[in-house]
Design a protein around this motif. Structure first.
Motif, mmCIF file in Angstrom:
data_model
loop_
_atom_site.group_PDB
_atom_site.id
_atom_site.type_symbol
_atom_site.label_atom_id
_atom_site.label_comp_id
_atom_site.label_asym_id
_atom_site.label_seq_id
_atom_site.Cartn_x
_atom_site.Cartn_y
_atom_site.Cartn_z
ATOM 1 N N TRP A 178 0.841 -1.196 0.000
ATOM 2 C CA TRP A 178 0.000 0.000 0.000
ATOM 3 C C TRP A 178 0.882 1.253 0.000
ATOM 4 C CZ3 TRP A 178 -1.001 3.625 4.080
ATOM 5 C CH2 TRP A 178 -2.073 4.488 3.825
ATOM 6 N N LEU A 179 1.945 1.234 0.820
ATOM 7 C CA LEU A 179 2.881 2.360 0.828
ATOM 8 C C LEU A 179 3.583 2.497 -0.524
ATOM 9 C CD1 LEU A 179 4.481 1.967 4.364
ATOM 10 C CD2 LEU A 179 3.014 3.843 3.592
ATOM 11 N N HIS A 180 3.949 1.369 -1.126
ATOM 12 C CA HIS A 180 4.589 1.358 -2.442
ATOM 13 C C HIS A 180 3.681 2.006 -3.486
ATOM 14 C CE1 HIS A 180 7.151 -0.801 -5.535
ATOM 15 N NE2 HIS A 180 6.136 -0.408 -6.249
ATOM 16 N N ALA A 181 2.402 1.699 -3.420
ATOM 17 C CA ALA A 181 1.440 2.213 -4.403
ATOM 18 C C ALA A 181 1.039 3.658 -4.111
ATOM 19 C CB ALA A 181 0.201 1.327 -4.440
ATOM 20 N N ASN A 182 1.128 4.082 -2.873
ATOM 21 C CA ASN A 182 0.753 5.436 -2.470
ATOM 22 C C ASN A 182 2.008 6.194 -2.060
ATOM 23 O OD1 ASN A 182 -2.382 5.612 -2.286
ATOM 24 N ND2 ASN A 182 -1.826 3.592 -1.504
ATOM 25 N N LYS A 183 2.707 6.681 -3.040
ATOM 26 C CA LYS A 183 4.026 7.300 -2.817
ATOM 27 C C LYS A 183 3.989 8.491 -1.864
ATOM 28 C CE LYS A 183 6.051 4.760 -6.021
ATOM 29 N NZ LYS A 183 6.583 3.512 -5.659
ATOM 30 N N ASN A 184 2.826 9.115 -1.705
ATOM 31 C CA ASN A 184 2.738 10.275 -0.818
ATOM 32 C C ASN A 184 2.684 9.854 0.650
ATOM 33 O OD1 ASN A 184 0.193 9.145 -1.266
ATOM 34 N ND2 ASN A 184 -0.867 11.055 -0.791
ATOM 35 N N ARG A 185 2.534 8.570 0.920
ATOM 36 C CA ARG A 185 2.542 8.063 2.298
ATOM 37 C C ARG A 185 3.947 7.573 2.621
ATOM 38 N NH1 ARG A 185 -2.845 7.905 4.666
ATOM 39 N NH2 ARG A 185 -4.210 8.213 2.898
ATOM 40 N N TYR B 148 2.471 -9.830 -1.880
ATOM 41 C CA TYR B 148 2.967 -8.452 -1.956
ATOM 42 C C TYR B 148 2.672 -7.853 -3.329
ATOM 43 C CZ TYR B 148 6.134 -4.506 -2.338
ATOM 44 O OH TYR B 148 6.655 -3.257 -2.557
ATOM 45 N N TRP B 149 3.045 -8.571 -4.393
ATOM 46 C CA TRP B 149 2.854 -8.019 -5.740
ATOM 47 C C TRP B 149 1.384 -7.919 -6.118
ATOM 48 C CZ3 TRP B 149 6.186 -4.924 -7.391
ATOM 49 C CH2 TRP B 149 7.514 -5.079 -7.049
ATOM 50 N N ALA B 150 0.561 -8.839 -5.626
ATOM 51 C CA ALA B 150 -0.887 -8.736 -5.873
ATOM 52 C C ALA B 150 -1.437 -7.481 -5.193
ATOM 53 C CB ALA B 150 -1.606 -9.989 -5.369
ATOM 54 N N ALA B 151 -0.956 -7.205 -3.979
ATOM 55 C CA ALA B 151 -1.404 -6.005 -3.262
ATOM 56 C C ALA B 151 -0.902 -4.731 -3.931
ATOM 57 C CB ALA B 151 -0.954 -6.073 -1.805
ATOM 58 N N VAL B 152 0.332 -4.734 -4.434
ATOM 59 C CA VAL B 152 0.851 -3.561 -5.154
ATOM 60 C C VAL B 152 -0.045 -3.269 -6.352
ATOM 61 C CG1 VAL B 152 2.724 -2.707 -6.633
ATOM 62 C CG2 VAL B 152 3.255 -3.722 -4.420
ATOM 63 N N LYS C 252 -6.951 3.049 -4.990
ATOM 64 C CA LYS C 252 -5.853 3.837 -4.426
ATOM 65 C C LYS C 252 -6.195 4.448 -3.063
ATOM 66 C CE LYS C 252 -2.109 6.061 -6.791
ATOM 67 N NZ LYS C 252 -1.268 4.947 -6.754
ATOM 68 N N SER C 253 -7.443 4.824 -2.868
ATOM 69 C CA SER C 253 -7.812 5.468 -1.608
ATOM 70 C C SER C 253 -8.190 4.460 -0.511
ATOM 71 C CB SER C 253 -8.975 6.434 -1.830
ATOM 72 O OG SER C 253 -10.111 5.719 -2.273
#
Length: 135
Positions: A22-29, A91-95, A104-105
């Protein structure tokens, strides 16, 4: 270590990696609350990162795990091998899931009050049942 404890460790490690995805996908976090990890969960995650979590959107392969084990001089049991592969895949499925603009939200399960409470209740219930079985 009993199977229930191993399953708990794998579940905690999976939740942890979903949070990282989730952090990987949401770079602002930059950070988020993580589930508590026992020693074995930490070992699984550390071993996965030593081997390599995979590339792009592909989980680490059995060949890559075997090659790392040979180079490192480490022999993994079948459960550990399968767990490491499953964690990488998860991990990759979650990314991919959290990178999709539709999701994304969304927060990962452990970051919602309901998800965290459910997970903590399931851990407490498993421990209660394990204590009952020992008596």
């Amino acid at each position: 270590m009993g199977k229930k404890r191993l399953d708990e460790s794998l579940e905690a490690a999976t939740l942890y990696l979903q949070q990282l995805a989730w952090l990987h996908a949401n770079k602002n976090r930059t950070e988020c609350e993580q589930p508590p990890l026992d020693d074995y969960s930490q070992w699984l995650i550390a071993t996965l990162f030593r081997i390599g979590i995979g590339t792009g959107d592909a989980a680490v392969s059995y060949v890559e795990i075997a090659a790392w084990c040979e180079l490192a001089g480490i022999e993994l049991g079948l459960w550990e091998l399968e767990s490491i592969r499953a964690l990488s895949s998860s991990y990759w499925a979650a990314v991919q899931y959290y990178s999709d603009s539709e999701h994304k939200s969304e927060l990962p399960p452990y970051l919602t009050d309901e998800g965290r409470d459910a997970w903590m209740r399931s851990i407490a219930e498993r421990r209660r049942l394990a204590l009952m079985m020992r008596q």
